[in-house]
Structures are given as C-alpha cells and as structure tokens.
Design an enzyme around this catalytic site. Structure first.
Site, short mmCIF file in Angstrom:
data_model
loop_
_atom_site.label_atom_id
_atom_site.label_comp_id
_atom_site.label_asym_id
_atom_site.label_seq_id
_atom_site.Cartn_x
_atom_site.Cartn_y
_atom_site.Cartn_z
CG PHE A 162 -1.63 1.19 1.59
CD1 PHE A 162 -2.91 1.38 1.06
CD2 PHE A 162 -1.11 2.16 2.44
CE1 PHE A 162 -3.64 2.51 1.40
CE2 PHE A 162 -1.85 3.29 2.78
CZ PHE A 162 -3.12 3.46 2.25
CB THR A 217 4.20 7.72 2.87
OG1 THR A 217 3.30 7.29 3.88
CG2 THR A 217 5.17 8.73 3.46
N GLY A 260 7.05 14.58 0.46
CA GLY A 260 6.40 15.80 0.96
C GLY A 260 5.04 15.55 1.58
CB SER A 274 1.18 13.89 9.35
OG SER A 274 2.09 13.19 10.16
CB THR A 287 5.34 -2.10 4.77
OG1 THR A 287 5.62 -1.05 5.68
CG2 THR A 287 5.58 -3.44 5.44
CD GLU A 294 -1.33 0.33 9.47
OE1 GLU A 294 -2.54 0.45 9.70
OE2 GLU A 294 -0.80 -0.74 9.12
C1 FAD Z 1 8.90 1.32 8.80
C2 FAD Z 1 7.86 2.16 8.11
C3 FAD Z 1 6.89 1.53 7.34
C4 FAD Z 1 5.93 2.30 6.67
N1 FAD Z 1 5.05 1.68 5.83
C5 FAD Z 1 4.25 2.46 5.03
C6 FAD Z 1 3.47 1.86 4.00
O1 FAD Z 1 3.44 0.64 3.83
N2 FAD Z 1 2.75 2.68 3.17
C7 FAD Z 1 2.75 4.04 3.32
O2 FAD Z 1 2.08 4.72 2.55
N3 FAD Z 1 3.47 4.64 4.32
C8 FAD Z 1 4.23 3.88 5.15
N4 FAD Z 1 5.01 4.48 6.13
C9 FAD Z 1 4.94 5.92 6.30
C10 FAD Z 1 4.32 6.35 7.62
O3 FAD Z 1 2.93 6.11 7.61
C11 FAD Z 1 4.68 7.84 7.84
O4 FAD Z 1 6.05 7.87 8.17
C12 FAD Z 1 3.86 8.48 8.93
O5 FAD Z 1 2.52 8.63 8.54
C13 FAD Z 1 4.40 9.88 9.31
O6 FAD Z 1 4.71 10.65 8.20
P1 FAD Z 1 6.15 11.39 8.14
O7 FAD Z 1 7.18 10.35 8.38
O8 FAD Z 1 6.21 12.14 6.87
O9 FAD Z 1 6.16 12.36 9.37
P2 FAD Z 1 5.60 13.87 9.38
O10 FAD Z 1 4.22 13.91 8.85
O11 FAD Z 1 6.59 14.78 8.77
O12 FAD Z 1 5.52 14.15 10.94
C14 FAD Z 1 6.64 14.57 11.72
C15 FAD Z 1 6.12 14.83 13.13
O13 FAD Z 1 5.17 15.92 13.11
C16 FAD Z 1 3.95 15.51 13.68
N5 FAD Z 1 2.85 16.21 13.02
C17 FAD Z 1 2.61 16.32 11.69
N6 FAD Z 1 1.51 17.03 11.48
C18 FAD Z 1 1.01 17.35 12.67
C19 FAD Z 1 -0.15 18.09 13.13
N7 FAD Z 1 -1.03 18.60 12.27
N8 FAD Z 1 -0.34 18.24 14.45
C20 FAD Z 1 0.55 17.71 15.33
N9 FAD Z 1 1.64 17.01 14.98
C21 FAD Z 1 1.86 16.84 13.67
C22 FAD Z 1 3.91 14.01 13.47
O14 FAD Z 1 3.01 13.37 14.36
C23 FAD Z 1 5.35 13.64 13.72
O15 FAD Z 1 5.60 13.55 15.10
C24 FAD Z 1 5.95 3.72 6.82
C25 FAD Z 1 6.92 4.32 7.62
C26 FAD Z 1 7.89 3.57 8.24
C27 FAD Z 1 8.95 4.26 9.04
#
Ligand code: FAD
Length: 397
Positions: A125, A128, A131, A134, A160, A378
């Site tokens: 899936f 992400t 850019g 979240s 993943t 997730e």
């Molecule tokens: C091992 C692993 C497996 C993954 N597997 C998948 C997958 O299979 N498919 C997929 O699509 N994605 C996957 N992901 C992505 C994962 O879902 C994202 O890393 C996650 O949603 C956070 O996004 P980001 O890393 O860009 O962090 P960011 O969105 O940049 O967040 C950074 C920090 O800011 C905080 N933050 C952001 N916005 C706000 C807000 N409005 N209010 C308060 N706090 C906020 C966040 O909570 C976090 O603490 C995976 C990630 C990892 C590390």
C-alpha cells in the site's frame, strides 16, 4: 445491548493452529532474520500456504472467511512471536486487500483479490511521499489523463513490502489542487508494469524482516480497469484501509504486551538478588501488574472494534456518516493507546531484565526496537489524537 466477548470454538481452534504454526516455523528463525535484516521469504511462503494472507477475506474470494475478529486473532498471535512477520501480513491484508474487497469491481476482485488472498501474490500500500506524510492528502505523484487511461509519474517512499510486492494499491493525484477532496485516486499497480521500479530500501531501527522501499513511477501507463473505486475518491479508499489497519495494529500490540509480560514474569521468578527472586519485590510486582492491566484493557478494545467492523460489513456505500465516524474514532483509539501501551510495557519488561535486556539478540531487546514504529506508521499518534479530538469537538465524548 448484547455484550459477548467469548470466542467461538472455531476461533479458538484457529488461534491454537496459528500458535502451533508460529512456535514451530517462525519463532526459530526470527533471531537470525533480525540480525541479517532479511525478508523471511521461506516463512512468508509457508504462511501463504496456510492461508494466513487471506484471513478476513470471504471464502468466495479465496480467503479463510474469518472476518476481522479472526484477523486480529492472527495478528495478536504474530505480535507475540515477531513483529516483522505481523507487519508483512498487515501491509498485505489490511492495506492491500481491504481496498480491493471494499471498493473493487467484481472483475478486479477476481483478478487481484483472489490470488492475493490465496497467497499467490503479495500486496503493498503506497500513500506516503517525501512531501506528504501526516498530511497524507497532499499527494503529488501525478496521474494524468492519457487516452482512456492514465499516465502516472512520481516518487513514493516508506512502502512496507515495497521490494517484494507483486501489486501495490497506490494513491496518485488526479488533481493536485483538490487534494483529499476529489483530487486523489487509488490505482492498482503491478510491479512489472513498464516505467515502474523499486528504488532504495531503508535501513531501520527495527522490523528488520520487512522491506521499507521507495517506489519510482515514470509515466506508468494504466487503463481504466486499474482505477480502484471512483476517480477522486482515493482518499476514502486509503482511510478505510487504515481504519482496518489501525485495529489490527492494536491486536499486534496486544500480542507484544502479552509476550513481554510473560518473558518478564519468567525472568523475575528466576532471577535472584538480595537472596530472593526479584518477583518477590513489590516494585517488580507492580510493573507486572501494570503490564497485565494494559493487556486486559487492550484485549477488550481490539476485539470490540474488530467485531464492530465485522458487523458493518464491506460495502462502504451502506455506511451512515455516524457509523463511519464511530468506526474511525474507535480505530484511532485502539491504535494510539495500543501502541503506546505496548512501548511502555515492553520498556518495563526490558527494565525487569536488567542489563540482559539491553544485550543485542535477546527477544526483549528486539521487541523494544520493533515496537516503536507502531506509534508512527499508519498515522502517527499525534494524528490519531487529532482524529479523536476533531470527533470530540464535533460530537462530544
Ligand atoms: C517502517 C515504516 C513503514 C511504513 N510503511 C508504510 C506503507 O506501507 N505505506 C505508506 O504509505 N506509508 C508507510 N510508512 C509511512 C508512515 O505512515 C509515515 O512515516 C507516517 O505517517 C508519518 O509521516 P512522516 O514520516 O512524513 O512524518 P511527518 O508527517 O513529517 O511528521 C513529523 C512529526 O510531526 C507531527 N505532526 C505532523 N503534522 C502534525 C499536526 N497537524 N499536528 C501535530 N503534529 C503533527 C507528526 O506526528 C510527527 O511527530 C511507513 C513508515 C515507516 C517508518
């Protein structure tokens, strides 16, 4: 209100079968898998043969037909043994097959869901992007109209199963300006399509058996048969899958707490300091009590939410706004509390092990590294709190 938290004999038999299988075939290899940081191909193949990649999928579509409750039983048991195997199944099932089951046409179900549920194809899936984390509606991978189909170009990250998957449910922007409200579409992308390639794989703190890969799409041409659901409604597809995923993540967290508590209990009864087993000291007993209380509460939360999703069925068009909101809030609560309780319980279990808990290669050390990600993927726990807060502001407690 009828409240029944007992499992049926069939569900109990399924749990026993999974537990036996994992003890025999998976537990012996996880230490080496973690150390070598390798996708566990052979055990994944065996789990596919056992039908574990189609547990909640109805039998008519090649699955075991055990619903979300059965699926959570599987993930709870996996969580007791190894988080990597659980994450591989979770990415495939919650996030890969749910969209096909809930939004696929009959033809799409026959073509992609049936082989996925039978374990003949691995799913992933991909939402992400560099850019868009979240802020998951801010998708920039572009789907441009090309004749009767689409041409997709962009970079996805952190997928993943990304390196091994045959098919990926991938979100692309049909209109960047519209964002999540009409601008995102779900596509079914096979890994052998021209223009598609897997980029770099990340080195991670834990979940060493899983691949976390970049996907690169360079004018990947797809026909209309690969649009999943309606054009512009892909964000709903993704959020529905994540609601299922968040509850199953709670189940995996539950298994993690149970295993850590059992390990800590055994260790505490056998480790003597100051002339007594450390389990005789109240400070240690209270830690064990806190861990057991978390498992107790989470067990009810997970299976309540799973049974609720089973009752709602798999046709999103039949859900009222209220039902949708209840389901989404419940999934956020289970994911957020479950992952935090697992991190806390595993941390306490490690503490009970003293220095041994910090030594590379012990199950508790691996569990500590593996558990942390559940507070992030997730949807981070900040985002889960945001989901709950918005609902509380709109509808009250
Ligand atoms: C091992 C692993 C497996 C993954 N597997 C998948 C997958 O299979 N498919 C997929 O699509 N994605 C996957 N992901 C992505 C994962 O879902 C994202 O890393 C996650 O949603 C956070 O996004 P980001 O890393 O860009 O962090 P960011 O969105 O940049 O967040 C950074 C920090 O800011 C905080 N933050 C952001 N916005 C706000 C807000 N409005 N209010 C308060 N706090 C906020 C966040 O909570 C976090 O603490 C995976 C990630 C990892 C590390």
């Amino acid at each position: 209100m009828a409240l029944d938290f007992t499992f049926s004999p069939d569900q109990e038999a399924f749990r026993d079968a999974v537990r036996t299988f994992l003890a025999k075939e998976v537990a012996p290899i996880v230490g080496e898998m973690d150390e070598k940081e390798e996708f566990p191909k052979a055990t994944v193949r065996r789990m596919q043969e056992e039908g574990y990649f189609g547990v909640p999928v109805p039998e008519e579509y090649g699955g075991l037909g055990l619903g979300k409750v059965g699926y959570c039983i599987l993930l709870e048991e996996m969580g007791r043994v190894d988080a990597s195997h659980g994450a591989i199944i979770g990415a495939h099932t919650s996030l890969g097959t749910t969209p096909l089951l809930y939004y696929g046409s009959e033809e799409q179900k026959r073509r992609w869901l049936v082989p996925a549920a039978k374990g003949e194809r691995l799913m992933a899936f991909s939402l992400t992007e560099p850019g868009s984390g979240s802020d998951s509606g801010a998708v920039h991978t572009l789907a441009e109209k090309d004749g009767d189909g689409w041409s997709i170009t962009g970079n996805k990250i952190y997928v993943t199963n990304g390196r091994e998957a045959n098919t990926i449910i991938l979100m692309a922007a049909n209109d960047v300006k519209l964002g999540p409200s009409g601008g995102v579409t779900a596509f079914i992308i096979d890994a052998d399509l021209p223009g598609f390639r897997v980029g770099r794989s990340e080195k991670k703190m834990g979940l060493h058996g899983t691949s976390t890969a970049e996907l690169v799409l360079d004018h990947v041409r797809v026909g209309p048969d690969r649009v999943l659901g309606e054009v512009g409604k892909g964000f709903h597809v993704a959020m529905t899958a994540l609601d299922v995923g968040r509850v199953s993540l709670g189940a995996a967290s539950l298994g993690g707490i149970e295993a850590a508590t059992t390990e800590a209990l055994t260790f505490a009864k056998n480790r003597t300091q100051f002339g007594l087993p450390i389990s005789e000291y109240e400070v240690i007993q209270f830690k064990l009590a806190d861990m057991a209380m978390k498992a107790h509460a989470l067990r009810y939360m997970v299976y309540h939410a799973a049974a609720h999703q089973d009752r709602m069925g798999t046709n999103p068009k039949a859900w009222s706004r209220l039902e949708r909101a209840d389901k989404t809030r419940e999934a956020a609560v289970v994911k957020c509390l479950g992952s935090e309780w697992a991190s806390e319980a595993i941390d306490e279990a490690l503490q009970i092990h003293g220095g041994l808990g910090y030594i590379r290669g012990t199950p508790i050390e691996r569990a500590y590294r593996d558990a942390r990600i559940s507070e992030i993927f997730e949807g981070t726990n900040e985002i889960q709190r945001l989901v709950v807060a918005r609902d509380v502001l709109a509808r009250g407690v």
